[in-house]
Design a protein around this motif. Structure first.
Motif, PDB file in Angstrom:
ATOM      1  N   THR A 150       0.725  -1.232  -0.003  1.00 32.35           N
ATOM      2  CA  THR A 150      -0.045  -0.129  -0.072  1.00 32.35           C
ATOM      3  C   THR A 150       0.912   1.171   0.048  1.00 32.35           C
ATOM      4  O   THR A 150       1.915   1.095   0.407  1.00 32.35           O
ATOM      5  CB  THR A 150      -0.844  -0.018   1.265  1.00 32.35           C
ATOM      6  N   GLU A 151       0.191   2.437  -0.415  1.00 30.82           N
ATOM      7  CA  GLU A 151       1.071   3.687  -0.208  1.00 30.82           C
ATOM      8  C   GLU A 151       1.718   4.018   1.105  1.00 30.82           C
ATOM      9  O   GLU A 151       2.563   4.361   1.128  1.00 30.82           O
ATOM     10  CB  GLU A 151       0.014   4.878  -0.635  1.00 30.82           C
ATOM     11  N   GLN A 152       0.653   3.614   2.275  1.00 33.30           N
ATOM     12  CA  GLN A 152       1.264   3.973   3.820  1.00 33.30           C
ATOM     13  C   GLN A 152       2.207   2.878   3.865  1.00 33.30           C
ATOM     14  O   GLN A 152       3.343   3.457   4.438  1.00 33.30           O
ATOM     15  CB  GLN A 152       0.005   3.555   4.687  1.00 33.30           C
ATOM     16  N   GLU A 153       2.292   1.956   3.425  1.00 36.04           N
ATOM     17  CA  GLU A 153       3.497   0.700   3.756  1.00 36.04           C
ATOM     18  C   GLU A 153       4.625   1.552   3.005  1.00 36.04           C
ATOM     19  O   GLU A 153       5.962   0.980   3.389  1.00 36.04           O
ATOM     20  CB  GLU A 153       3.093  -0.653   3.221  1.00 36.04           C
ATOM     21  N   MET A 154       4.628   1.833   1.681  1.00 38.03           N
ATOM     22  CA  MET A 154       5.819   2.427   0.969  1.00 38.03           C
ATOM     23  C   MET A 154       6.233   3.529   1.851  1.00 38.03           C
ATOM     24  O   MET A 154       7.631   3.431   1.973  1.00 38.03           O
ATOM     25  CB  MET A 154       5.098   2.982  -0.351  1.00 38.03           C
ATOM     26  N   GLN A 155       5.484   4.360   2.297  1.00 34.45           N
ATOM     27  CA  GLN A 155       6.140   5.658   3.260  1.00 34.45           C
ATOM     28  C   GLN A 155       6.725   4.849   4.297  1.00 34.45           C
ATOM     29  O   GLN A 155       8.006   5.360   4.883  1.00 34.45           O
ATOM     30  CB  GLN A 155       4.882   6.410   3.501  1.00 34.45           C
ATOM     31  N   TYR A 156       6.243   3.873   4.986  1.00 36.32           N
ATOM     32  CA  TYR A 156       6.831   3.459   6.153  1.00 36.32           C
ATOM     33  C   TYR A 156       8.227   2.795   5.851  1.00 36.32           C
ATOM     34  O   TYR A 156       9.163   2.927   6.376  1.00 36.32           O
ATOM     35  CB  TYR A 156       5.904   2.356   6.887  1.00 36.32           C
ATOM     36  N   GLY A 157       8.212   1.917   4.854  1.00 36.82           N
ATOM     37  CA  GLY A 157       9.453   1.153   4.303  1.00 36.82           C
ATOM     38  C   GLY A 157      10.531   2.251   4.011  1.00 36.82           C
ATOM     39  O   GLY A 157      11.553   2.207   4.297  1.00 36.82           O
ATOM     40  N   ILE A 158      10.274   3.600   3.227  1.00 38.79           N
ATOM     41  CA  ILE A 158      11.215   4.673   2.956  1.00 38.79           C
ATOM     42  C   ILE A 158      11.934   5.206   4.466  1.00 38.79           C
ATOM     43  O   ILE A 158      12.968   5.424   4.483  1.00 38.79           O
ATOM     44  CB  ILE A 158      10.506   5.661   1.979  1.00 38.79           C
ATOM     45  N   GLU A 159      10.816   5.440   5.030  1.00 37.13           N
ATOM     46  CA  GLU A 159      11.161   5.996   6.490  1.00 37.13           C
ATOM     47  C   GLU A 159      12.195   5.008   7.301  1.00 37.13           C
ATOM     48  O   GLU A 159      13.115   5.501   8.003  1.00 37.13           O
ATOM     49  CB  GLU A 159      10.009   6.556   7.443  1.00 37.13           C
ATOM     50  N   LYS A 160      11.837   3.799   7.081  1.00 37.17           N
ATOM     51  CA  LYS A 160      12.705   2.859   7.942  1.00 37.17           C
ATOM     52  C   LYS A 160      14.109   2.760   7.253  1.00 37.17           C
ATOM     53  O   LYS A 160      14.970   2.825   8.106  1.00 37.17           O
ATOM     54  CB  LYS A 160      12.130   1.275   7.606  1.00 37.17           C
ATOM     55  N   VAL A 161      14.299   2.947   6.052  1.00 38.34           N
ATOM     56  CA  VAL A 161      15.476   2.794   5.594  1.00 38.34           C
ATOM     57  C   VAL A 161      16.277   4.149   5.935  1.00 38.34           C
ATOM     58  O   VAL A 161      17.230   3.951   6.237  1.00 38.34           O
ATOM     59  CB  VAL A 161      15.422   2.759   4.052  1.00 38.34           C
ATOM     60  N   PHE A 162      15.528   5.357   5.777  1.00 42.58           N
ATOM     61  CA  PHE A 162      16.243   6.657   6.092  1.00 42.58           C
ATOM     62  C   PHE A 162      16.615   6.727   7.352  1.00 42.58           C
ATOM     63  O   PHE A 162      17.777   7.101   7.845  1.00 42.58           O
ATOM     64  CB  PHE A 162      15.145   7.814   5.908  1.00 42.58           C
ATOM     65  N   SER A 163      16.088   5.894   8.365  1.00 43.51           N
ATOM     66  CA  SER A 163      16.245   5.790   9.921  1.00 43.51           C
ATOM     67  C   SER A 163      17.689   4.962   9.990  1.00 43.51           C
ATOM     68  O   SER A 163      18.341   5.183  11.091  1.00 43.51           O
ATOM     69  CB  SER A 163      15.207   5.077  10.694  1.00 43.51           C
ATOM     70  N   MET A 164      17.853   4.411   9.027  1.00 43.07           N
ATOM     71  CA  MET A 164      19.359   3.604   8.993  1.00 43.07           C
ATOM     72  C   MET A 164      20.437   4.231   8.408  1.00 43.07           C
ATOM     73  O   MET A 164      21.515   3.822   8.309  1.00 43.07           O
ATOM     74  CB  MET A 164      19.099   2.233   8.164  1.00 43.07           C
ATOM     75  N   GLY A 165      19.996   5.676   8.006  1.00 46.60           N
ATOM     76  CA  GLY A 165      21.222   6.363   7.497  1.00 46.60           C
ATOM     77  C   GLY A 165      21.578   6.094   6.053  1.00 46.60           C
ATOM     78  O   GLY A 165      22.565   6.330   5.621  1.00 46.60           O
ATOM     79  N   ASP A 166      20.614   5.524   5.178  1.00 44.96           N
ATOM     80  CA  ASP A 166      20.897   5.265   3.870  1.00 44.96           C
ATOM     81  C   ASP A 166      19.615   5.751   2.908  1.00 44.96           C
ATOM     82  O   ASP A 166      18.674   6.213   3.442  1.00 44.96           O
ATOM     83  CB  ASP A 166      20.735   3.587   3.893  1.00 44.96           C
TER      84      ASP A 166
END
Length: 300
Positions: A150-166
């Protein structure tokens, strides 16, 4: 021969690296070598001096500082040879967007993708719609990966990666079966079919390393023509990236069309890891594989 075994490091895959190093250490001793262990996270400052006293370095690192080419660049400043690829090709291969750029430019099929960066002015996802995979652009072992439906899961996935500094690599979901193909020297190894457990949405970290993880069948039960096609693509990718010694490429086969996902320059090296398993099918015991990689590294 004095072998400097380099493992551990500071990436999220540190424990995987240390686990694999145990089997390599045993194999090196059984082959009659003297082994000196170095963990860059604990003794980085002495890497050059200890490498200068060794006859060969065996690198078993995942993520930084091994797959990004840093250790190789330092070893190139000493007289110590090592197995696998050099700094430039290691750096290129760890960066998923870089490898996909090279694949696209050379007409190697790979799922559609976008690179998303956490900077002002980044437009975000423009061309892809769910379902998609969202991955750290320079990570491994499926750590930080999200299968977004879903669009919401896409946003969550991106934020998850950004939290890893990547930065985030967003990849179109391609339905199919997953296979992997290793290269040893300039020869493709038998393919392995990977079937994640039913509870897993994809070949995630648990599927890779848990006792009840994915089923891995070697040689993969697919037709010979398709097998040869995947082996040829793997060797082509290996050469385009300038790799040396060994590598492993992962694919999704959608109907009868293979799409390359990524290439690993320092594949897992436990006796049950994918490249050792394929090498065993090709006639190499684990000890023989270790010795072959040393031979290839010294002759590079």
């Amino acid at each position: 021969m004095r072998v400097l075994l380099i493992a551990g490091g500071w990436s999220d895959e540190r424990e995987v690296s240390l686990s694999g190093a145990k089997g390599i250490h045993s194999a090196l001793l059984e082959l009659g070598h003297e082994v000196d262990m170095l963990d860059p996270a604990q003794d980085f400052g002495n890497l050059m001096s200890r490498a200068s006293q060794a006859d060969f370095a065996f690198i078993n690192l995942h993520g930084s500082p091994g797959e990004d080419g840093l250790i190789q660049a330092i070893l190139n400043r000493t007289s110590c040879p090592y197995q696998g690829s050099g700094p430039e090709s290691s750096f290129l291969s760890l960066n998923k967007a870089a490898t996909k750029t090279i694949f696209d430019h050379n007409s190697i099929l790979t799922p559609k993708w976008e690179l998303i960066c956490s900077i002002d002015g980044c437009k975000g996802i423009q061309n892809l719609k769910p379902p998609v995979f969202i991955k750290p652009n320079s990570g491994g072992s499926s750590l930080g990966m999200t299968f977004a439906k879903t669009e919401q899961e896409m946003q969550y996935g991106i934020e998850k990666v950004f939290s890893m500094g990547d930065s985030a690599l967003v990849e179109e979901y391609t339905r199919g079966i997953e296979v992997t193909c290793g290269i040893l020297g300039d020869e493709p190894l038998p393919l392995i079919l990977i079937t994640p457990p039913e509870k897993a949405q994809f070949f995630d970290y648990n599927s890779k390393y848990a006792i009840d993880g994915a089923e891995e069948i070697c040689p993969a039960p697919i037709e010979e023509k398709l097998t040869k096609q995947i082996q040829e693509i793997t060797l082509k990718a290996h050469k385009l990236l300038g790799l040396s010694g060994y590598s492993r490429a992962d694919f999704i086969i959608s109907e009868t069309v293979p799409y390359i996902l990524e290439v690993n320059t320092l594949p897992g090296m436990t006796p049950t890891s994918l490249v050792p398993r394929a090498a065993k099918t090709a006639g190499y015991s684990f000890n023989m594989l270790i010795e072959k990689l040393i031979e290839l590294g010294k002759n590079r």
